[in-house]
Scaffold this motif. Structure first.
Motif, PDB file in Angstrom:
ATOM      1  N   UNK A 122       0.853  -1.276   0.066  1.00 58.67           N
ATOM      2  CA  UNK A 122       0.132  -0.043   0.066  1.00 58.67           C
ATOM      3  C   UNK A 122       0.869   1.344   0.096  1.00 58.67           C
ATOM      4  N   UNK A 123       1.830   1.357   0.755  1.00 56.36           N
ATOM      5  CA  UNK A 123       2.694   2.496   0.822  1.00 56.36           C
ATOM      6  C   UNK A 123       3.592   2.527  -0.525  1.00 56.36           C
ATOM      7  N   UNK A 124       3.992   1.416  -1.233  1.00 53.28           N
ATOM      8  CA  UNK A 124       4.534   1.459  -2.356  1.00 53.28           C
ATOM      9  C   UNK A 124       3.648   1.954  -3.459  1.00 53.28           C
ATOM     10  N   UNK A 125       2.454   1.708  -3.457  1.00 51.30           N
ATOM     11  CA  UNK A 125       1.356   1.961  -4.535  1.00 51.30           C
ATOM     12  C   UNK A 125       1.241   3.657  -4.147  1.00 51.30           C
ATOM     13  N   UNK A 126       1.223   3.956  -2.996  1.00 49.34           N
ATOM     14  CA  UNK A 126       1.167   5.537  -2.881  1.00 49.34           C
ATOM     15  C   UNK A 126       2.426   6.242  -3.096  1.00 49.34           C
ATOM     16  N   UNK A 127       3.738   5.971  -3.103  1.00 44.40           N
ATOM     17  CA  UNK A 127       4.489   6.634  -3.762  1.00 44.40           C
ATOM     18  C   UNK A 127       4.635   6.567  -5.136  1.00 44.40           C
ATOM     19  N   UNK A 128       3.992   5.580  -5.805  1.00 47.11           N
ATOM     20  CA  UNK A 128       4.056   5.438  -7.338  1.00 47.11           C
ATOM     21  C   UNK A 128       3.083   6.245  -7.568  1.00 47.11           C
ATOM     22  N   UNK A 129       2.064   6.461  -6.912  1.00 46.15           N
ATOM     23  CA  UNK A 129       0.903   7.504  -7.341  1.00 46.15           C
ATOM     24  C   UNK A 129       1.360   8.903  -7.024  1.00 46.15           C
ATOM     25  N   UNK A 130       2.027   9.164  -6.154  1.00 48.55           N
ATOM     26  CA  UNK A 130       2.395  10.861  -6.175  1.00 48.55           C
ATOM     27  C   UNK A 130       3.656  10.898  -7.161  1.00 48.55           C
TER      28      UNK A 130
END
Length: 402
Positions: free
Chosen positions: A343-351
């Motif tokens: 979930x954290x990795x997805x957030x970093x990719x999203x930002x």
């Protein structure tokens, strides 16, 4: 952890001020004069010259800092950044201590590199948004420990800077109160009493401002005489428009709605982009399926101001802040279910994807410069002066002789 977060936030919020003054180039100073004259003119209103005027707290702080048009506003922004950084770093510290350092660093990263937060706010040297955001975040910090009444009072005090303190602060406070209520940690009577505190406090301030504020003529005269003299049409028109919107009250709101309608498809395009930008944080940040709370805290105030006001980018920026506050608070309260690594990795990719669209500005959530070469031309905003000539043909005269 708190000191690292504080230092990074202050750096991100003040970096353009530092660069402009460190370079000591006249063109940087002139750019500060011309492009930000509207919001700096608004900061001319203060309690010393205009009595208990609406939105007078920010200008009063600038007045205390000195009458220099540029240096006073730059110092005001530095103070605003510090005021905002203190509660934000406190939240990051709580995340590190309660959840993990990894989760705290994730939230700090999203906060400081988001195109809708400090990358955008740091470009507006003279706006009150970061000071208003400080009141909202302080209110949330108090709410995280169940201090609902104190949190409500902080928002009312923030309205002395700008009414967006209430427009954005109340929805995030309501969302957090509903979450506490669902957990059995807040009773209904406390929520009702807090609502009475906000309503009565806001009404008292409005009455006092109506009774004690200087006359519109006095305020207009002061605002128009506060800026350095300039013959540049952009400078003059921005100064007059800022004065008009300040002294005309409800008529100014009607004209703002008219501006949105007159801009038509261009306004709809950029408003849609603002809502898309806010909705993207559903992917970037964890919300533990509290989607109704997200709508209340982030989308409701944004949609309201997109209808009745003009600065599309600013409304997206404050909505993203609310989304961050909601997500970080839910994470603190769900300490037994921290966000998974994926979930954290997805957030970093999203930002990172958001960053590719360019940082926001006061009038748009993204710059979208890169898209100009790969898709249909991105429409530019119509100059407000042209729209004002259609909505309020006598606005220049009304501002100079209200």
């Amino acid at each position: 952890m708190a000191s690292i977060a504080f230092a990074l936030i202050v750096f991100m919020g003040c970096r353009h001020i530092y660069q402009s003054y460190a370079s000591d180039k006249l063109r940087d100073v002139l750019q500060l004069h011309r492009s930000l004259v509207y919001s700096r003119t608004v900061l001319a209103t203060n309690y010393f010259d205009d009595a208990f005027v609406r939105r007078g707290l920010g200008g009063s702080i600038v007045r205390i800092l000195g009458k220099n048009w540029i240096e006073g506003s730059a110092l005001f922004i530095v103070i605003s950044v510090v005021w905002l950084a203190l509660p934000l770093s406190a939240i990051v510290k709580r995340l590190a201590e309660t959840i993990s350092v990894k989760v705290a660093l994730f939230f700090l990263l999203i906060l400081i590199v988001s195109p809708q937060t400090f990358l955008a706010w740091s470009l507006d040297f003279t706006r009150t948004d970061m000071m208003v955001a400080g009141f909202i975040v302080w209110s949330c910090v108090l709410m995280q420990t169940g201090k609902l009444y104190r949190a409500s009072i902080v928002l009312v005090l923030g309205s002395l800077v700008h009414e967006t303190s209430l427009i954005y602060g109340l929805p995030i406070l309501a969302a957090l109160a509903l979450e506490l209520r669902s957990k059995g940690r807040l009773n209904l009577s406390s929520m009702v009493r807090a609502s009475i505190v906000v309503t009565s406090g806001t009404a008292a301030l409005l009455i006092l401002q109506a009774l004690l504020s200087a006359s519109p003529q006095t305020i207009a005269m002061h605002m128009l005489s506060a800026a350095p003299k300039s013959a540049h049409p952009f400078f003059v028109n921005a100064q007059i428009m800022a004065t008009y919107m300040q002294v005309t009250g409800p008529q100014g709101v009607k004209d703002a709605i008219c501006l949105n309608a007159e801009e038509g498809g261009v306004y709809i395009f950029w408003s849609s982009m603002a809502l898309i930008a806010v909705l993207a944080y559903l992917i970037i940040l964890p919300f533990y399926r509290r989607y109704i709370l997200f709508v209340l805290a982030a989308l409701v105030p944004c949609c309201f101001l997109l209808l009745v006001a003009n600065d599309i980018g600013r409304w997206a920026q404050l909505s993203v802040l609310n989304a961050w506050l909601l997500s970080s608070t839910l994470t603190l309260w769900e300490e037994e279910s921290p966000p998974a690594d994926l979930r954290l990795i997805a957030g970093v990719v999203g930002i990172m994807g958001m960053l590719a669209l360019g940082s926001g500005r006061y009038d748009r959530p993204f710059t979208l410069y890169r898209l100009r070469y790969v898709v249909a031309p991105v429409p530019n905003r119509v100059p407000y002066t042209k729209l004002m000539d259609r909505c309020a043909p006598g606005w220049r005269l009304a501002a100079t002789a209200p």
